[in-house]
Scaffold this motif. Structure first.
Motif, mmCIF file in Angstrom:
data_model
loop_
_atom_site.group_PDB
_atom_site.id
_atom_site.type_symbol
_atom_site.label_atom_id
_atom_site.label_comp_id
_atom_site.label_asym_id
_atom_site.label_seq_id
_atom_site.Cartn_x
_atom_site.Cartn_y
_atom_site.Cartn_z
ATOM 1 N N SER A 114 14.833 78.476 41.445
ATOM 2 C CA SER A 114 16.232 78.351 41.885
ATOM 3 C C SER A 114 16.617 79.506 42.793
ATOM 4 O O SER A 114 17.284 79.314 43.818
ATOM 5 C CB SER A 114 17.161 78.303 40.673
ATOM 6 O OG SER A 114 16.902 77.165 39.872
ATOM 7 N N ARG A 118 17.483 79.120 46.884
ATOM 8 C CA ARG A 118 18.864 79.412 47.280
ATOM 9 C C ARG A 118 18.936 80.013 48.687
ATOM 10 O O ARG A 118 19.941 79.851 49.380
ATOM 11 C CB ARG A 118 19.484 80.357 46.259
ATOM 12 C CG ARG A 118 21.011 80.361 46.245
ATOM 13 C CD ARG A 118 21.533 81.174 45.081
ATOM 14 N NE ARG A 118 21.140 80.577 43.813
ATOM 15 C CZ ARG A 118 20.583 81.236 42.799
ATOM 16 N NH1 ARG A 118 20.332 82.532 42.928
ATOM 17 N NH2 ARG A 118 20.273 80.624 41.680
ATOM 18 N N ASP A 121 19.710 77.560 51.563
ATOM 19 C CA ASP A 121 20.993 76.847 51.599
ATOM 20 C C ASP A 121 21.950 77.437 52.623
ATOM 21 O O ASP A 121 22.985 76.835 52.913
ATOM 22 C CB ASP A 121 21.657 76.887 50.209
ATOM 23 C CG ASP A 121 20.892 76.059 49.189
ATOM 24 O OD1 ASP A 121 20.184 75.126 49.610
ATOM 25 O OD2 ASP A 121 21.010 76.348 47.980
#
Length: 219
Positions: A114, A118, A121
């Motif tokens: 995760s 990230r 993004d």
């Protein structure tokens, strides 16, 4: 079509619309260029990190090879090995480390994935927002320009086709500008979103293989 005429004859609202379109276009292409460079570096780094891990004879060797690598697979490998060592070496178990090794590794690997994903993004929300709002901003500029063009025509008393077509044609440029900005933003968003999913799928596959290897690691 003379765009300079829009800035010369348009009011502050129409000029503001075009300046917003220019800003949106700059943001779109800046995000696209930076994201493509980052994706290319990530894919190249993932390939190198995966090869380095698979060619390692031990956890210690794998940890040394991926040390300092910023690619998602390199970061994932370092975090997973650190979690494995922490679990094996900790005597006073914390609440998380009291889990079985399998569940503990799954939790740490997912957390690392995760964090790694990230970073991809950034800019995606901007692209989605620009793709969704640019046509409406351009349409607003067109409506505003047509309204004021008709007001000026009625005040001047000139109702010929030439008098109507010129100002209205210039106002319609705002809609074209909105589409010109929105279309690349939407296409870039779809491309980058698909590329992010591809990296995540590669990371998932590697994480599963690394998880199995750690579970079967001989102390």
């Amino acid at each position: 079509m003379n765009l300079a005429l829009v800035f010369e004859s348009g009011d502050y609202v129409l000029i503001g619309v075009f300046l917003v379109m220019v800003l949106m276009s700059v943001v779109t292409w800046s995000v696209v260029i930076l994201r493509i460079i980052k994706l290319y570096q990530a894919k190249q780094g993932n390939t190198a990190a995966k090869q380095a891990v698979m060619e390692s004879a031990s956890l210690e060797e794998a940890a040394k090879k991926v040390q300092g690598m910023t690619a998602p697979i390199g970061t994932l490998t370092a975090d997973a090995i650190a979690a494995y060592r922490n679990y094996r070496n900790t005597e006073a178990k914390t609440l998380a480390e009291a889990l079985p090794l399998n569940e503990y590794l799954v939790s740490q690997i997912r957390s690392s994935m995760s964090r790694s994903m990230r970073q991809f993004d950034g800019g995606m929300t901007s692209l989605a927002s620009i793709g969704a709002t640019a046509p409406f901003i351009g349409l607003f500029g067109t409506v505003w320009g047509i309204y004021h063009a008709l007001i000026n025509i009625s005040q001047s008393g000139q109702m010929s086709i030439a008098a109507v077509a010129g100002p209205i044609g210039e106002a319609l440029v705002a809609t074209a500008a909105g589409l010109f900005v929105a279309i690349p933003a939407v296409l870039a968003y779809n491309f980058l979103n698909r590329s992010n999913k591809t990296i995540k799928q590669d990371l998932d596959a590697f994480a599963h293989d690394l998880h199995v290897r750690l579970l079967n690691q001989k102390d």
